[in-house]
Write a protein that holds these residues in place. Sequence first.
Motif, PDB file in Angstrom:
ATOM      1  N   GLY A 116      -4.896  -1.031 -11.206  1.00  0.00           N
ATOM      2  CA  GLY A 116      -6.318  -0.851 -11.447  1.00  0.00           C
ATOM      3  C   GLY A 116      -7.145  -0.760 -10.180  1.00  0.00           C
ATOM      4  O   GLY A 116      -8.364  -0.848 -10.236  1.00  0.00           O
ATOM      5  N   GLY A 117      -6.488  -0.603  -9.029  1.00  0.00           N
ATOM      6  CA  GLY A 117      -7.221  -0.428  -7.781  1.00  0.00           C
ATOM      7  C   GLY A 117      -7.089  -1.581  -6.809  1.00  0.00           C
ATOM      8  O   GLY A 117      -7.824  -1.649  -5.824  1.00  0.00           O
ATOM      9  N   GLN A 118      -6.119  -2.491  -7.029  1.00  0.00           N
ATOM     10  CA  GLN A 118      -5.973  -3.626  -6.111  1.00  0.00           C
ATOM     11  C   GLN A 118      -5.732  -3.171  -4.668  1.00  0.00           C
ATOM     12  O   GLN A 118      -6.362  -3.664  -3.744  1.00  0.00           O
ATOM     13  N   GLU A 119      -4.796  -2.237  -4.472  1.00  0.00           N
ATOM     14  CA  GLU A 119      -4.478  -1.835  -3.104  1.00  0.00           C
ATOM     15  C   GLU A 119      -5.602  -1.032  -2.462  1.00  0.00           C
ATOM     16  O   GLU A 119      -5.886  -1.208  -1.281  1.00  0.00           O
ATOM     17  N   THR A 120      -6.270  -0.166  -3.217  1.00  0.00           N
ATOM     18  CA  THR A 120      -7.385   0.572  -2.619  1.00  0.00           C
ATOM     19  C   THR A 120      -8.546  -0.361  -2.303  1.00  0.00           C
ATOM     20  O   THR A 120      -9.253  -0.165  -1.317  1.00  0.00           O
ATOM     21  N   THR A 121      -8.724  -1.390  -3.125  1.00  0.00           N
ATOM     22  CA  THR A 121      -9.764  -2.376  -2.830  1.00  0.00           C
ATOM     23  C   THR A 121      -9.439  -3.095  -1.524  1.00  0.00           C
ATOM     24  O   THR A 121     -10.303  -3.255  -0.653  1.00  0.00           O
ATOM     25  N   LEU A 122      -8.195  -3.521  -1.366  1.00  0.00           N
ATOM     26  CA  LEU A 122      -7.802  -4.194  -0.126  1.00  0.00           C
ATOM     27  C   LEU A 122      -8.009  -3.271   1.075  1.00  0.00           C
ATOM     28  O   LEU A 122      -8.560  -3.680   2.102  1.00  0.00           O
ATOM     29  N   GLN A 123      -7.599  -2.025   0.945  1.00  0.00           N
ATOM     30  CA  GLN A 123      -7.764  -1.085   2.057  1.00  0.00           C
ATOM     31  C   GLN A 123      -9.236  -0.834   2.367  1.00  0.00           C
ATOM     32  O   GLN A 123      -9.632  -0.823   3.535  1.00  0.00           O
ATOM     33  N   SER A 124     -10.047  -0.657   1.329  1.00  0.00           N
ATOM     34  CA  SER A 124     -11.467  -0.380   1.578  1.00  0.00           C
ATOM     35  C   SER A 124     -12.174  -1.589   2.182  1.00  0.00           C
ATOM     36  O   SER A 124     -13.127  -1.440   2.951  1.00  0.00           O
ATOM     37  N   MET A 125     -11.692  -2.795   1.871  1.00  0.00           N
ATOM     38  CA  MET A 125     -12.289  -3.995   2.459  1.00  0.00           C
ATOM     39  C   MET A 125     -11.974  -4.107   3.948  1.00  0.00           C
ATOM     40  O   MET A 125     -12.703  -4.758   4.698  1.00  0.00           O
ATOM     41  N   MET A 126     -10.890  -3.470   4.375  1.00  0.00           N
ATOM     42  CA  MET A 126     -10.517  -3.498   5.799  1.00  0.00           C
ATOM     43  C   MET A 126     -11.456  -2.656   6.659  1.00  0.00           C
ATOM     44  O   MET A 126     -11.631  -2.944   7.847  1.00  0.00           O
ATOM     45  N   LEU A 127     -12.058  -1.630   6.083  1.00  0.00           N
ATOM     46  CA  LEU A 127     -12.838  -0.681   6.878  1.00  0.00           C
ATOM     47  C   LEU A 127     -13.971  -1.331   7.667  1.00  0.00           C
ATOM     48  O   LEU A 127     -14.078  -1.116   8.882  1.00  0.00           O
ATOM     49  N   PRO A 128     -14.860  -2.129   7.046  1.00  0.00           N
ATOM     50  CA  PRO A 128     -15.913  -2.737   7.857  1.00  0.00           C
ATOM     51  C   PRO A 128     -15.367  -3.726   8.884  1.00  0.00           C
ATOM     52  O   PRO A 128     -15.944  -3.902   9.959  1.00  0.00           O
ATOM     53  N   LEU A 129     -14.223  -4.355   8.578  1.00  0.00           N
ATOM     54  CA  LEU A 129     -13.625  -5.297   9.523  1.00  0.00           C
ATOM     55  C   LEU A 129     -13.108  -4.555  10.753  1.00  0.00           C
ATOM     56  O   LEU A 129     -13.230  -5.043  11.877  1.00  0.00           O
ATOM     57  N   LEU A 130     -12.549  -3.374  10.541  1.00  0.00           N
ATOM     58  CA  LEU A 130     -12.115  -2.547  11.669  1.00  0.00           C
ATOM     59  C   LEU A 130     -13.314  -2.108  12.508  1.00  0.00           C
ATOM     60  O   LEU A 130     -13.250  -2.088  13.737  1.00  0.00           O
ATOM     61  N   HIS A 131     -14.411  -1.767  11.845  1.00  0.00           N
ATOM     62  CA  HIS A 131     -15.626  -1.397  12.582  1.00  0.00           C
ATOM     63  C   HIS A 131     -16.143  -2.564  13.421  1.00  0.00           C
ATOM     64  O   HIS A 131     -16.725  -2.354  14.482  1.00  0.00           O
ATOM     65  N   HIS A 132     -15.918  -3.768  12.946  1.00  0.00           N
ATOM     66  CA  HIS A 132     -16.314  -4.968  13.698  1.00  0.00           C
ATOM     67  C   HIS A 132     -15.340  -5.290  14.830  1.00  0.00           C
ATOM     68  O   HIS A 132     -15.572  -6.226  15.589  1.00  0.00           O
ATOM     69  N   GLY A 133     -14.246  -4.548  14.938  1.00  0.00           N
ATOM     70  CA  GLY A 133     -13.284  -4.796  16.011  1.00  0.00           C
ATOM     71  C   GLY A 133     -12.294  -5.907  15.708  1.00  0.00           C
ATOM     72  O   GLY A 133     -11.656  -6.448  16.613  1.00  0.00           O
ATOM     73  N   MET A 134     -12.151  -6.237  14.446  1.00  0.00           N
ATOM     74  CA  MET A 134     -11.233  -7.314  14.067  1.00  0.00           C
ATOM     75  C   MET A 134      -9.789  -6.819  14.059  1.00  0.00           C
ATOM     76  O   MET A 134      -9.526  -5.622  13.966  1.00  0.00           O
ATOM     77  N   VAL A 135      -8.860  -7.744  14.170  1.00  0.00           N
ATOM     78  CA  VAL A 135      -7.429  -7.452  14.155  1.00  0.00           C
ATOM     79  C   VAL A 135      -6.943  -7.716  12.729  1.00  0.00           C
ATOM     80  O   VAL A 135      -6.985  -8.857  12.255  1.00  0.00           O
ATOM     81  N   ILE A 136      -6.487  -6.689  12.043  1.00  0.00           N
ATOM     82  CA  ILE A 136      -6.103  -6.815  10.639  1.00  0.00           C
ATOM     83  C   ILE A 136      -4.711  -7.431  10.518  1.00  0.00           C
ATOM     84  O   ILE A 136      -3.766  -7.013  11.173  1.00  0.00           O
ATOM     85  N   VAL A 137      -4.612  -8.426   9.642  1.00  0.00           N
ATOM     86  CA  VAL A 137      -3.369  -9.154   9.387  1.00  0.00           C
ATOM     87  C   VAL A 137      -2.947  -8.882   7.946  1.00  0.00           C
ATOM     88  O   VAL A 137      -3.728  -9.114   7.027  1.00  0.00           O
ATOM     89  N   GLY A 138      -1.735  -8.398   7.767  1.00  0.00           N
ATOM     90  CA  GLY A 138      -1.208  -8.158   6.429  1.00  0.00           C
ATOM     91  C   GLY A 138      -0.081  -9.128   6.118  1.00  0.00           C
ATOM     92  O   GLY A 138       0.134 -10.108   6.836  1.00  0.00           O
ATOM     93  N   LEU A 139       0.633  -8.832   5.057  1.00  0.00           N
ATOM     94  CA  LEU A 139       1.794  -9.626   4.660  1.00  0.00           C
ATOM     95  C   LEU A 139       3.058  -8.828   4.971  1.00  0.00           C
ATOM     96  O   LEU A 139       3.258  -7.744   4.411  1.00  0.00           O
ATOM     97  N   PRO A 140       3.927  -9.333   5.843  1.00  0.00           N
ATOM     98  CA  PRO A 140       5.146  -8.594   6.167  1.00  0.00           C
ATOM     99  C   PRO A 140       6.176  -8.691   5.043  1.00  0.00           C
ATOM    100  O   PRO A 140       6.141  -9.622   4.230  1.00  0.00           O
ATOM    101  N   HIS A 141       7.093  -7.739   5.010  1.00  0.00           N
ATOM    102  CA  HIS A 141       8.130  -7.738   3.976  1.00  0.00           C
ATOM    103  C   HIS A 141       9.127  -8.872   4.137  1.00  0.00           C
ATOM    104  O   HIS A 141       9.985  -9.075   3.280  1.00  0.00           O
ATOM    105  N   SER A 142       9.010  -9.657   5.202  1.00  0.00           N
ATOM    106  CA  SER A 142       9.847 -10.849   5.328  1.00  0.00           C
ATOM    107  C   SER A 142       9.425 -11.928   4.330  1.00  0.00           C
ATOM    108  O   SER A 142      10.152 -12.894   4.120  1.00  0.00           O
ATOM    109  N   GLU A 143       8.269 -11.764   3.690  1.00  0.00           N
ATOM    110  CA  GLU A 143       7.840 -12.680   2.635  1.00  0.00           C
ATOM    111  C   GLU A 143       8.615 -12.338   1.363  1.00  0.00           C
ATOM    112  O   GLU A 143       8.407 -11.278   0.765  1.00  0.00           O
ATOM    113  N   ALA A 144       9.508 -13.219   0.967  1.00  0.00           N
ATOM    114  CA  ALA A 144      10.404 -12.951  -0.165  1.00  0.00           C
ATOM    115  C   ALA A 144       9.650 -12.607  -1.442  1.00  0.00           C
ATOM    116  O   ALA A 144      10.099 -11.768  -2.232  1.00  0.00           O
TER     117      ALA A 144
END
Length: 193
Positions: A116-144
């Motif tokens: 229903g748009g969970q991933e696009t919501t997460l991606q769109s929320m990153m945009l203003p943070l990138l404009h602010h110069g923040m370092v984006i942290v995700g979840l690596p595939h090492s998380e079982a």
Amino acid sequence: MIEILVLYYSRHGSTRNVARLIARGIESTGAVARLRTVPELSIAGETKPAVTADDPFVTLEDLKACQGLALGSPVRFGNMAAPLKHFIDSTSKEWLAGTLIGKPAMVFNSGSMLHGGQETTLQSMMLPLLHHGMVIVGLPHSEAALHTTTGGGSPYGPSHLTSEARRHPDTDEKALAIAGGKRLADIASKLHP
């Protein structure tokens, strides 16, 4: 002391539940989680009130004081909810001052529909943070739990697939939210010793 701002908007409580799990992960590292929310906006034709805010409303000072940010919203047509966007839109002075440059940030959400748009919501929320110069942290595939989840959670960030039968995050969603909080605090401590 590392202090992470966990800023969220939650209409019915699901996003707040994820925020609390992320805060638990942050605090498991010895860092401080500062839980904050945003006020409700008037929406034409709606009378249903938001969940009573258990946490204080965010201030611009909270952005200055934190060493990292976790930003959370319910899914709204593939984007963050208006009350949270309204606050983000008020941060132009902080953008000009570089208040958030170099600070790590992660995003999280909740939604009531698979695909229903969970991933696009997460991606769109990153945009203003990138404009602010923040370092984006995700979840690596090492998380079982990324390999076993049948609800929320993706490399873009923790999430919760909610419904009447699933009011609270399941085991995998909990694990991913806590792991995300730990990861954010660990990276903040490395970037801002």
